[in-house]
Design an enzyme around this catalytic site. Structure first.
Site, mmCIF file in Angstrom:
data_model
loop_
_atom_site.group_PDB
_atom_site.id
_atom_site.type_symbol
_atom_site.label_atom_id
_atom_site.label_comp_id
_atom_site.label_asym_id
_atom_site.label_seq_id
_atom_site.Cartn_x
_atom_site.Cartn_y
_atom_site.Cartn_z
ATOM 1 N N LYS A 30 0.846 -1.200 0.000
ATOM 2 C CA LYS A 30 0.000 0.000 0.000
ATOM 3 C C LYS A 30 0.882 1.252 0.000
ATOM 4 C CE LYS A 30 0.807 1.242 4.363
ATOM 5 N NZ LYS A 30 1.055 2.406 5.055
ATOM 6 N N HIS A 66 -0.123 -5.351 5.903
ATOM 7 C CA HIS A 66 0.418 -6.271 6.919
ATOM 8 C C HIS A 66 -0.459 -6.369 8.162
ATOM 9 C CE1 HIS A 66 2.183 -2.654 8.760
ATOM 10 N NE2 HIS A 66 2.382 -3.372 9.842
ATOM 11 N N LYS A 113 -1.465 -9.514 11.221
ATOM 12 C CA LYS A 113 -1.219 -9.380 12.675
ATOM 13 C C LYS A 113 -2.067 -10.400 13.402
ATOM 14 C CE LYS A 113 0.006 -4.466 13.080
ATOM 15 N NZ LYS A 113 1.226 -4.357 13.872
ATOM 16 N N GLU A 130 1.242 6.120 17.819
ATOM 17 C CA GLU A 130 2.624 5.666 17.935
ATOM 18 C C GLU A 130 3.465 6.755 18.585
ATOM 19 O OE1 GLU A 130 3.759 3.299 14.132
ATOM 20 O OE2 GLU A 130 2.636 5.031 13.472
ATOM 21 N N ASP A 186 -1.667 6.834 5.063
ATOM 22 C CA ASP A 186 -0.722 5.851 5.591
ATOM 23 C C ASP A 186 -1.398 4.831 6.512
ATOM 24 O OD1 ASP A 186 1.920 4.798 6.091
ATOM 25 O OD2 ASP A 186 1.862 5.763 8.062
ATOM 26 N N HIS A 243 -4.773 0.420 6.820
ATOM 27 C CA HIS A 243 -4.804 -0.523 7.943
ATOM 28 C C HIS A 243 -6.088 -0.445 8.780
ATOM 29 C CE1 HIS A 243 -0.751 -1.128 6.838
ATOM 30 N NE2 HIS A 243 -0.212 -0.119 7.477
ATOM 31 N N LYS A 245 1.168 10.101 14.989
ATOM 32 C CA LYS A 245 2.593 9.836 15.244
ATOM 33 C C LYS A 245 3.074 10.779 16.338
ATOM 34 C CE LYS A 245 4.122 7.567 11.103
ATOM 35 N NZ LYS A 245 4.218 6.201 11.604
HETATM 36 O O1 BG6 Z 1 2.932 -1.361 14.178
HETATM 37 P P1 BG6 Z 1 3.455 -1.731 12.845
HETATM 38 O O2 BG6 Z 1 3.193 -3.133 12.484
HETATM 39 O O3 BG6 Z 1 4.889 -1.338 12.696
HETATM 40 O O4 BG6 Z 1 2.655 -0.875 11.794
HETATM 41 C C1 BG6 Z 1 2.647 0.506 11.822
HETATM 42 C C2 BG6 Z 1 3.313 1.066 10.590
HETATM 43 O O5 BG6 Z 1 2.568 0.634 9.459
HETATM 44 C C3 BG6 Z 1 3.098 1.096 8.223
HETATM 45 O O6 BG6 Z 1 2.356 0.566 7.162
HETATM 46 C C4 BG6 Z 1 3.049 2.583 8.194
HETATM 47 O O7 BG6 Z 1 3.586 3.058 6.957
HETATM 48 C C5 BG6 Z 1 3.851 3.156 9.340
HETATM 49 O O8 BG6 Z 1 3.788 4.575 9.354
HETATM 50 C C6 BG6 Z 1 3.379 2.599 10.660
HETATM 51 O O9 BG6 Z 1 4.284 2.990 11.667
#
Ligand code: BG6
Length: 479
Positions: free
Chosen positions: A153, A183, A187, A221, A240, A245, A344
């Protein structure tokens, strides 16, 4: 007379896993880029180390003037981050090759394909615009039968570009052979939503508008930009995290029960619920907030103002926090707000879905202290489950207390990226985003993107290490 006896539930057959013993070739387009080093190679290393992928021919390609040695060092370094240093992984590294090529030109791609043998997987580790050009060039020369395509993505940069990309990919291979990687679908906790919802009697009957007051899906985060301006400054938090996600999490949380968790049914259900999702009141001004972090400190780490980060273009006005409220127009969910938020450089990591239930219908007179509703929390990192309940508790037996029942469970067998890669290597698209779903996700956020571009929603600021901007939707996310 025949008596009808209820049948004991029959366990569904285990999901079949087809591993092919034939050595596959993974061709990485954009091998020297950030995505390859940060996500693809560690995921691949973990997958190889798990033994789920019996060998692989790995070919990296890109415009950088690298040689095999330089590429192998990169692969080895990335594999080492996940402890993938066994004999099998060393063999893959030793045999891997780097080919310098312009992957957007027919000539470059023809040369690359001539080097590939066996079942082929092509990974587009490229920015969306370059992916579109590479796919167009590939469409002109064709790919060997059975080739699978993997894309990270964002899939396109808006609904129209995602639609054109999908049309282009459809000329190359059937939809089942396109693996759009998100991804979060790998999870273990996100996948646990399936077991939690559909293999228990107690939650599913109350997961609806009669009992649920609201749903929060939060991914805060403490990390800032981390040197990713090249990608992130053009994307921002909405694209993003939310468009991709968090909408996938919403889909698994809100979809109707699928008859099986095989690709066709599961992806059909997630597509269905996303088609029913739209902005609250259909109004991006009412239903979205955006903000950007300024300088601050997180856990003793000093973060500079986002706009002072190398590579950031202040004129873009990129948000580092996005919040939207959606409604899911189905019988089950009508009227329940779904708040999706991701920021973030926040003061604390918070990665969870919180289902807040409505107040108890009536608390008997004489029971005091009823303040907080029940909540089910599903943590996405660390992986855990918690249920907040009102009970009589210690002390005065008629004064209510809230307790938290928690369950921590270990991580999945593979890291998330390894899990989604496994699906692609096993030719199983269950955990890949289907083309129409990618377009649907753009459809949901497009009014917000347009309103933000037109500056109809102010870009707020929050200090790095704080709890985010003051003006939020629906008040603070429940603690
Ligand atoms: O917590 P994970 O698995 O690292 O996923 C978060 C990340 O997912 C990514 O796809 C984003 O581009 C990032 O900005 C983000 O930090």
């Amino acid at each position: 007379m025949t008596t009808l006896v209820p049948r004991a539930p029959v366990a569904a057959p285990a999901k079949s896993v087809t591993t092919t013993a034939v050595r596959q070739t993974l061709l990485v387009l954009g091998a020297s880029g950030d995505l390859t080093g940060r996500l693809l190679l560690p995921g691949l290393g973990a997958l190889l180390a798990s033994g789920a992928l019996p060998g692989l021919r790995l070919i990296g390609s890109g415009m950088d003037d690298w040689d095999d040695e330089r590429w192998r060092r990169r692969v080895a370094d990335s594999f080492a981050t996940v402890g993938a240093d066994g004999a099998g992984e060393s063999e893959v590294i030793k045999a891997s090759r780097y080919v310098r090529a312009d992957v957007t030109s027919e000539e470059g791609l023809r040369r690359l394909l001539a080097d590939c043998a066996g079942p082929l997987v092509i990974f587009f580790a490229l920015p969306p615009m370059v992916t579109a050009r590479a796919a167009a060039a590939l469409a002109r020369i064709g790919v060997p039968p059975g080739t699978r395509l993997m894309l990270e993505k964002p899939f396109g940069v808006d609904r129209i570009s995602a639609h054109s990309l999908n049309n282009l990919l459809a000329t190359l291979v059937p939809e089942e052979q396109v693996h759009r990687i998100d991804h979060f679908l790998g999870k273990s906790t996100v996948l646990n939503l399936l077991g939690l919802r559909f293999a228990n009697r107690i939650f599913e009957p109350v997961l609806n508008s009669a009992h649920v007051a609201c749903v929060d899906i939060v991914f805060d985060e403490t990390l800032g930009l981390e040197g990713r301006a090249g990608y992130y400054d053009g994307a921002g938090a909405l694209t993003d995290m939310v468009q991709s996600h968090l909408l996938q999490v919403l889909a698994l949380l809100a979809m109707e029960p699928p008859p099986s968790v095989r690709a066709q049914e599961l992806r059909g259900r997630t597509a269905q619920v996303l088609r029913a999702a739209r902005l609250w009141d259909d109004d991006p001004v009412v239903a979205s907030r955006r903000a950007r972090y300024t300088a601050g400190e997180i856990d003793g780490r000093r973060l500079r103002n986002y706009i002072d980060e190398p590579g950031v273009d202040p004129a873009r006005r990129t948000e580092t926090l996005a919040e939207v409220v959606l409604t899911v127009d189905t019988w089950r969910w009508a009227g329940v707000p779904f708040r999706l938020r991701s920021g973030k450089a926040m003061s604390a990591v918070r990665k969870e879905a919180i289902i807040t239930f409505k107040q108890a219908a009536r608390v008997p007179d004489g029971l005091t202290g009823y303040e907080r509703p029940d909540r089910l929390r599903i943590g996405f990192g660390p992986d855990c489950l918690a249920l907040d309940l009102n009970i009589n508790g210690p002390g005065n037996p008629f004064d209510l207390d809230q307790v938290r029942l928690t369950a921590d469970f270990g991580p999945g067998e593979l890291p998330a990226y390894g899990e989604v890669l496994r699906g692609a290597f096993e030719a199983d698209p269950t955990l890949s985003v289907r083309g129409d779903v990618a377009e649907e996700c753009w459809r949901i956020v497009e009014p917000v993107l347009a309103a933000w571009r037109a500056d109809e929603v102010p870009l707020q600021e929050y200090a790095a290490g704080s709890g985010g901007p003051v003006d939020t939707l629906l008040g603070p996310v429940p603690e």
